[in-house]
Design a protein around this motif. Structure first.
Motif, PDB file in Angstrom:
ATOM      1  N   ARG A 157      47.953  41.856  26.107  1.00  0.00           N
ATOM      2  CA  ARG A 157      47.131  42.441  27.176  1.00  0.00           C
ATOM      3  C   ARG A 157      47.565  41.868  28.535  1.00  0.00           C
ATOM      4  O   ARG A 157      46.842  41.090  29.155  1.00  0.00           O
ATOM      5  CB  ARG A 157      45.650  42.129  26.943  1.00  0.00           C
ATOM      6  CG  ARG A 157      45.053  42.659  25.658  1.00  0.00           C
ATOM      7  CD  ARG A 157      44.891  44.173  25.701  1.00  0.00           C
ATOM      8  NE  ARG A 157      44.215  44.659  24.530  1.00  0.00           N
ATOM      9  CZ  ARG A 157      42.900  44.794  24.404  1.00  0.00           C
ATOM     10  NH1 ARG A 157      42.118  44.446  25.407  1.00  0.00           N
ATOM     11  NH2 ARG A 157      42.371  45.239  23.286  1.00  0.00           N
ATOM     12  N   GLU A 165      47.811  43.156  31.548  1.00  0.00           N
ATOM     13  CA  GLU A 165      46.982  43.504  32.698  1.00  0.00           C
ATOM     14  C   GLU A 165      45.679  42.708  32.691  1.00  0.00           C
ATOM     15  O   GLU A 165      45.235  42.212  33.735  1.00  0.00           O
ATOM     16  CB  GLU A 165      46.696  45.007  32.700  1.00  0.00           C
ATOM     17  CG  GLU A 165      47.931  45.860  32.974  1.00  0.00           C
ATOM     18  CD  GLU A 165      47.611  47.338  33.043  1.00  0.00           C
ATOM     19  OE1 GLU A 165      46.423  47.701  32.890  1.00  0.00           O
ATOM     20  OE2 GLU A 165      48.549  48.136  33.254  1.00  0.00           O
ATOM     21  N   LEU A 208      46.468  39.159  33.788  1.00  0.00           N
ATOM     22  CA  LEU A 208      46.632  39.042  35.235  1.00  0.00           C
ATOM     23  C   LEU A 208      45.281  39.055  35.946  1.00  0.00           C
ATOM     24  O   LEU A 208      45.065  38.301  36.905  1.00  0.00           O
ATOM     25  CB  LEU A 208      47.512  40.180  35.759  1.00  0.00           C
ATOM     26  CG  LEU A 208      49.012  40.084  35.431  1.00  0.00           C
ATOM     27  CD1 LEU A 208      49.727  41.354  35.874  1.00  0.00           C
ATOM     28  CD2 LEU A 208      49.623  38.863  36.105  1.00  0.00           C
ATOM     29  N   ALA A 209      44.363  39.883  35.488  1.00  0.00           N
ATOM     30  CA  ALA A 209      43.036  39.941  36.110  1.00  0.00           C
ATOM     31  C   ALA A 209      42.269  38.640  35.906  1.00  0.00           C
ATOM     32  O   ALA A 209      41.530  38.196  36.786  1.00  0.00           O
ATOM     33  CB  ALA A 209      42.251  41.119  35.534  1.00  0.00           C
ATOM     34  N   ARG A 217      44.217  35.480  38.188  1.00  0.00           N
ATOM     35  CA  ARG A 217      44.696  35.747  39.542  1.00  0.00           C
ATOM     36  C   ARG A 217      44.629  34.480  40.406  1.00  0.00           C
ATOM     37  O   ARG A 217      43.799  33.606  40.201  1.00  0.00           O
ATOM     38  CB  ARG A 217      43.885  36.880  40.173  1.00  0.00           C
ATOM     39  CG  ARG A 217      42.410  36.607  40.297  1.00  0.00           C
ATOM     40  CD  ARG A 217      41.646  37.874  40.664  1.00  0.00           C
ATOM     41  NE  ARG A 217      40.227  37.618  40.858  1.00  0.00           N
ATOM     42  CZ  ARG A 217      39.343  37.562  39.866  1.00  0.00           C
ATOM     43  NH1 ARG A 217      39.744  37.743  38.614  1.00  0.00           N
ATOM     44  NH2 ARG A 217      38.067  37.335  40.119  1.00  0.00           N
TER      45      ARG A 217
END
Length: 548
Positions: free
Chosen positions: A399, A401, A404-405, A408
């Protein structure tokens, strides 16, 4: 009490070697072979004791057996067992091989279990023989699975369904552990978010070392002479596995394996009387249930430490623990992606009821505001920790994405809001997202809503956490029926049974309400926060009794 926290924190330094393997570190020769490592207790309190020497031999044999089956470094091994010696041995053997352990909660329903097995691409599954009829019925869904090993069975079922014990007995005792790096993957623990399907938090071998400061703080200079640790929390979750089992064995401290089908406070007290347990980790729900039956100090129980995490304890619980259990409770905070980053340490500084504690030694914990600045004293911010923290996860399995969320600006964002006072004590404020915290389980609503929508009489559904004096929160479902005049009681029971069967008994809604409509944004997103506010207002105004 003289506050020694700052001195300890300034003196602390991480010692993370380049090469580190959890299994090899725990089974190293620093602990005498004859010393008790694990006491496996049945519900009737009969027990089997395992020494460190026996754990070493069994784990090495199983590692050889797994390697002989073709399990290689990086392969995923599912462990569908509850607290027991086979669970501990399987974890250690998996790490020795360099494979990745995937703990699976034994109360998962078929759909929840199958999802995780398929998502992780599990190559071998270890389970109890009593679960085999159920597993056999759904095994065809798991394309990656090559081997099933059954504990509690003496013979093989088929060429690819083997006896766990027999595989151990026919394997060699000498084993050369995989030379894992401290940053190599070791463990995937699934956690539910508020959007999408459950995500697998991937941890490195270093995660064990990352937990040691928090464990030492919450259990007051752990390990100490005659320490022995037990928790009713299942070892499939990070709290049971990395707050209790693995750090205790690493420190040479015996662990008690005892998990009845349902937590019973009187049974728990009897366990503490029968075995010399000095250290316990109790989720808040267990403590509240225990307080309901225990009014006076129990005879024959001698605790040194008591740790608790998952949600805040009130001052009344603090007082009851001190007066009845004769020990100071140490609350701590963390989540699956970054656990035990905040803790109390009663032998170093005075715990404050309602506080999560202070940043555990070595952990760079900061409250960040929405504009990206660190929150000041008394200002609310999101709890974050550095992505390079040894206790932090490597990322979500497959996963990128979502990873990254979550990570951050080089920080792991917990999604939890807190504020800090001028002495560094943290106080939980709320959650950024819609995570439900029920009886110590962090549960996302999306997976439950998806299951409920399978019912033909459901048009729309929203799931929230409703405040509850025992469980912290209970799961409540608001349903817009697909047809008028549907009997609410009948539909409510069907919904509960559906979720209990397909996801597990810890995730079913204890309350179901039929409504005409759900609050939504202009883009069609359900506004769960409005439903939560409505429930809180009802309880504040006395319009509804708490769910006991």
């Amino acid at each position: 009490m003289r506050d020694r926290y700052t001195t300890h924190r300034q003196a602390f330094q991480w010692d993370i070697p380049a090469r580190f393997n959890i299994g090899a570190a725990i089974l190293a020769d620093h602990v005498d072979d004859d010393r008790v490592a694990l006491i496996d207790v049945q519900e009737d309190f009969r027990c089997t004791r395992y020494s460190f020497g026996e754990l070493r031999q069994a784990s090495a044999r199983l590692a050889n057996g797994l390697r002989g089956l073709g399990i290689r470094p990086g392969d995923r091994v599912g462990i569908f067992l509850s607290q027991s010696a086979p669970l501990a041995i399987t974890h250690l053997a998996t790490y020795l091989v360099g494979a990745v352990a995937v703990p699976l909660f034994t109360l998962f329903g078929d759909e929840a279990l199958s999802y995780r097995i398929k998502d992780a691409g599990i190559a071998a599954l270890v389970a109890d023989v009593k679960d085999w009829p159920r597993l056999a019925a759904i095994r065809s869904e798991w394309g990656s699975l090559k081997w099933v090993l059954l504990t509690g069975r003496e013979d093989d079922v088929s060429p690819d369904v083997l006896s766990w014990r027999r595989l151990i007995e026919r394997s060699r005792t000498d084993f050369d552990p995989h030379p894992s790096r401290s940053d190599d993957p070791a463990l995937i623990i699934y956690t539910s978010g508020t959007t999408g399907s459950p995500k697998g938090a991937l941890h490195a071998h270093r995660v064990l070392l990352g937990h040691l400061p928090g464990v030492s703080m919450s259990h007051q200079s752990f390990p100490a002479r005659n320490d022995m640790l037990w928790t009713p929390a299942d070892w499939a979750w990070i709290g049971g596995l990395l707050d209790v089992l693995l750090p205790s064995l690493y420190c040479g401290v015996p662990v008690v394996a005892y998990r009845p089908r349902k937590f019973d406070p009187e049974q728990a007290m009897e366990l503490l009387r029968r075995f010399p347990i000095q250290n316990i980790f109790f989720p808040p729900t267990a403590l509240r249930l225990m307080r309901s039956v225990l009014r006076t100090p129990p005879a024959g129980v001698h605790l040194r430490t008591l740790a608790s995490g998952g949600e805040s304890l009130g001052a009344d619980i603090y007082d009851w623990i001190r007066s009845t259990l004769k020990v100071d409770v140490a609350e701590f905070y963390g989540q699956t992606e970054a656990n035990m980053i905040v803790s109390n340490a009663p032998d170093v500084f005075d715990p404050i009821p309602g506080s999560m504690g202070r940043a555990a030694y070595g952990h760079d914990v900061r409250m960040m505001t929405e504009d990206g600045h660190e929150a000041g004293v008394g200002e609310v911010g999101e709890v974050t920790v550095s992505v390079s923290d040894p206790v932090g996860f490597l990322g979500y399995w497959n996963r990128p994405e979502a990873t990254l969320a979550k990570t951050r600006n080089h920080r792991i964002h917990t999604g939890d809001l807190a504020k800090k006072d001028d002495q560094g004590y943290l106080y939980f404020v709320g959650r950024v997202d819609d995570m439900i915290n029920s009886a110590g389980y962090r549960i996302g609503p999306t997976e439950i809503e998806e299951i409920i929508l399978h019912h033909p009489d459901v048009a729309l559904v929203a799931v929230i956490g409703k405040p509850d004096p025992i469980r912290g929160e209970i799961i409540k479902a608001f349903i817009v029926p697909a047809h008028p005049n549907i009997p609410e009681d009948k539909l409510s029971e069907e919904i509960k049974a559906l979720v209990r069967t397909r996801l597990g008994s810890h995730e079913y809604p204890r309350e179901v309400s039929l409504v005409d409509a759900l609050p939504m944004t202009t883009t069609g997103k359900i506004q769960r926060q409005i439903l939560r506010q409505q429930e809180q207002q009802k309880m504040r105004h006395g319009n509804e009794r708490p769910n006991l």
